[in-house]
Design a protein around this motif. Structure first.
Motif, short mmCIF file in Angstrom:
data_model
loop_
_atom_site.label_atom_id
_atom_site.label_comp_id
_atom_site.label_asym_id
_atom_site.label_seq_id
_atom_site.Cartn_x
_atom_site.Cartn_y
_atom_site.Cartn_z
N VAL A 66 1.86 48.77 -7.56
CA VAL A 66 0.18 48.87 -6.42
C VAL A 66 -0.74 47.37 -7.91
O VAL A 66 -0.52 46.22 -7.45
CB VAL A 66 -0.83 50.00 -6.88
N GLU A 67 -0.22 47.86 -9.16
CA GLU A 67 -1.22 46.81 -10.54
C GLU A 67 -0.25 45.48 -10.17
O GLU A 67 -0.41 44.48 -10.15
CB GLU A 67 -1.16 47.83 -11.54
N LEU A 68 1.26 45.65 -9.98
CA LEU A 68 2.29 44.92 -10.13
C LEU A 68 2.56 44.12 -8.99
O LEU A 68 2.10 41.86 -9.16
CB LEU A 68 3.47 45.25 -10.59
N THR A 69 1.90 44.03 -8.06
CA THR A 69 1.80 43.40 -6.62
C THR A 69 0.02 42.73 -6.69
O THR A 69 0.72 41.55 -6.69
CB THR A 69 1.45 44.26 -5.59
N LEU A 70 -0.80 43.29 -7.50
CA LEU A 70 -2.20 42.31 -7.22
C LEU A 70 -1.31 41.62 -8.51
O LEU A 70 -2.07 40.05 -8.21
CB LEU A 70 -3.36 43.54 -7.32
N GLU A 71 -0.63 41.36 -9.18
CA GLU A 71 -0.79 40.47 -10.51
C GLU A 71 -0.03 40.35 -10.10
O GLU A 71 -0.64 37.96 -10.47
CB GLU A 71 -0.52 41.53 -12.22
N ALA A 72 0.87 39.94 -9.13
CA ALA A 72 1.56 38.96 -8.69
C ALA A 72 0.95 38.33 -7.87
O ALA A 72 1.29 36.82 -7.81
CB ALA A 72 2.50 39.47 -7.91
N TYR A 73 0.40 38.66 -6.97
CA TYR A 73 -0.75 37.76 -6.17
C TYR A 73 -1.78 36.79 -6.61
O TYR A 73 -2.01 35.29 -6.32
CB TYR A 73 -1.38 38.79 -5.28
N ASP A 74 -2.82 37.61 -7.74
CA ASP A 74 -3.22 36.50 -8.99
C ASP A 74 -2.79 35.27 -9.22
O ASP A 74 -2.99 34.51 -9.13
CB ASP A 74 -3.98 37.30 -10.03
N ASN A 75 -1.35 35.58 -9.63
CA ASN A 75 -0.37 34.76 -10.82
C ASN A 75 -0.35 33.87 -9.34
O ASN A 75 -0.06 32.21 -9.36
CB ASN A 75 0.44 34.93 -10.90
N SER A 76 0.18 33.98 -8.11
CA SER A 76 0.38 32.99 -6.86
C SER A 76 -1.09 32.01 -6.59
O SER A 76 -1.13 31.45 -6.66
CB SER A 76 0.93 33.49 -5.76
N LEU A 77 -2.15 33.17 -7.02
CA LEU A 77 -3.25 32.33 -6.46
C LEU A 77 -3.35 31.33 -7.68
O LEU A 77 -4.07 30.03 -7.18
CB LEU A 77 -4.30 32.51 -6.34
N VAL A 78 -3.45 31.35 -8.79
CA VAL A 78 -2.81 30.29 -9.50
C VAL A 78 -2.37 29.34 -10.03
O VAL A 78 -2.88 27.82 -9.99
CB VAL A 78 -3.34 31.30 -10.92
N TYR A 79 -1.45 30.14 -9.49
CA TYR A 79 -0.51 28.49 -9.26
C TYR A 79 -0.36 27.91 -8.32
O TYR A 79 -0.43 26.42 -8.15
CB TYR A 79 1.08 29.23 -8.73
N LYS A 80 -1.06 28.25 -7.55
CA LYS A 80 -1.36 27.12 -5.69
C LYS A 80 -2.45 26.39 -6.41
O LYS A 80 -2.44 25.42 -5.80
CB LYS A 80 -2.11 27.89 -4.66
N GLU A 81 -3.38 27.43 -7.10
CA GLU A 81 -4.70 25.90 -7.21
C GLU A 81 -4.23 25.03 -8.77
O GLU A 81 -4.62 23.87 -8.36
CB GLU A 81 -5.37 27.12 -8.48
N LYS A 82 -2.61 25.54 -9.26
CA LYS A 82 -3.01 23.95 -10.57
C LYS A 82 -1.76 23.05 -9.77
O LYS A 82 -2.28 21.41 -9.75
CB LYS A 82 -2.37 25.28 -10.99
N THR A 83 -1.34 23.52 -8.60
CA THR A 83 -0.47 22.11 -7.55
C THR A 83 -1.36 21.47 -6.37
O THR A 83 -0.76 20.25 -6.74
CB THR A 83 0.81 23.33 -6.90
N LYS A 84 -2.72 22.66 -6.55
CA LYS A 84 -3.43 21.31 -5.66
C LYS A 84 -4.04 20.68 -6.43
O LYS A 84 -3.47 19.40 -6.04
CB LYS A 84 -4.15 22.67 -5.08
N ARG A 85 -4.52 20.40 -7.51
CA ARG A 85 -5.02 20.17 -8.82
C ARG A 85 -3.91 18.55 -8.63
O ARG A 85 -4.68 17.90 -9.17
CB ARG A 85 -5.38 20.56 -9.30
N TRP A 86 -3.25 19.14 -9.07
CA TRP A 86 -1.85 18.45 -9.15
C TRP A 86 -1.18 17.01 -8.05
O TRP A 86 -1.19 15.97 -8.93
CB TRP A 86 -0.32 18.60 -10.32
N HIS A 87 -1.49 17.53 -6.88
CA HIS A 87 -1.40 17.10 -5.72
C HIS A 87 -2.64 16.33 -5.90
O HIS A 87 -2.19 14.64 -5.36
CB HIS A 87 -0.84 18.40 -4.98
N ASP A 88 -3.61 16.53 -5.49
CA ASP A 88 -4.82 15.46 -5.24
C ASP A 88 -5.13 14.96 -6.50
O ASP A 88 -5.89 13.45 -5.93
CB ASP A 88 -5.84 17.00 -5.33
N ALA A 89 -4.84 14.78 -8.15
CA ALA A 89 -4.46 14.10 -8.97
C ALA A 89 -4.07 12.76 -8.45
O ALA A 89 -4.37 11.95 -9.16
CB ALA A 89 -4.75 14.91 -9.98
N ARG A 90 -2.53 13.11 -7.72
CA ARG A 90 -2.18 12.56 -7.85
C ARG A 90 -1.80 11.48 -6.45
O ARG A 90 -1.62 10.19 -6.08
CB ARG A 90 -0.57 12.27 -7.88
N LEU A 91 -2.64 11.24 -5.15
CA LEU A 91 -3.22 10.77 -4.19
C LEU A 91 -3.72 9.49 -4.63
O LEU A 91 -4.81 9.05 -5.38
CB LEU A 91 -4.08 11.91 -3.35
#
Length: 139
Positions: A34-59
């Motif tokens: 369960v801890e590994l699953t929650l950690e993976a979920y948190d990491n995916s949220l961080v990745y999505k936020e970074k990707t969105k910032r990168w994308h928005d900066a290049r619009l």
């Protein structure tokens, strides 16, 4: 026969079939999962936020046209190569009205047209009107 029983007893003793310890170990493994699953979920949220910032900066900012601006229209009807030196841009046309939704109404050659602003670019009459940066000579 006695030797087989001894080997079976030895195997059970080695495996240690203590059910309470096995249960605790299994519960611990489930909590770790369960801890590994929650950690993976948190990491995916961080990745999505970074990707969105990168994308928005290049619009690119949307093109803004004002009435009486001159524009060129991209001719997308060339399906095959029109030739190396033939331009795909037609015009210039004069903007009559710019709508907030992004399309423009313009006129040229006695006709009025409406096009999306994505296939237009500003036409510059005088090349000297463009401010160029100072060039330093190479040595």
């Amino acid at each position: 026969m006695v030797e087989a029983k001894h080997k079976a007893f030895w195997a059970i003793k080695e495996i240690n079939l203590d059910l309470e310890r096995a249960k605790e170990k299994r519960v611990t493994q489930l909590y770790e999962l369960v801890e590994l699953t929650l950690e993976a979920y948190d990491n995916s949220l961080v990745y999505k936020e970074k990707t969105k910032r990168w994308h928005d900066a290049r619009l690119k900012s949307p093109k803004e046209f004002n009435p009486n601006d001159k524009v060129l229209v991209y001719n997308s009807r060339f399906k095959f190569s029109p030739g190396k030196l033939k331009s795909r841009w037609t015009g210039p046309y004069i903007v009559k009205k710019a709508y907030p939704t992004g399309y423009l109404e313009f006129y040229g050659n006695g006709n009025t047209f409406k096009f999306n602003g994505h296939i237009l670019k500003v036409y510059i009459d005088d090349i000297n009107a463009i401010a160029l940066p100072e060039m330093t000579p190479l040595r």
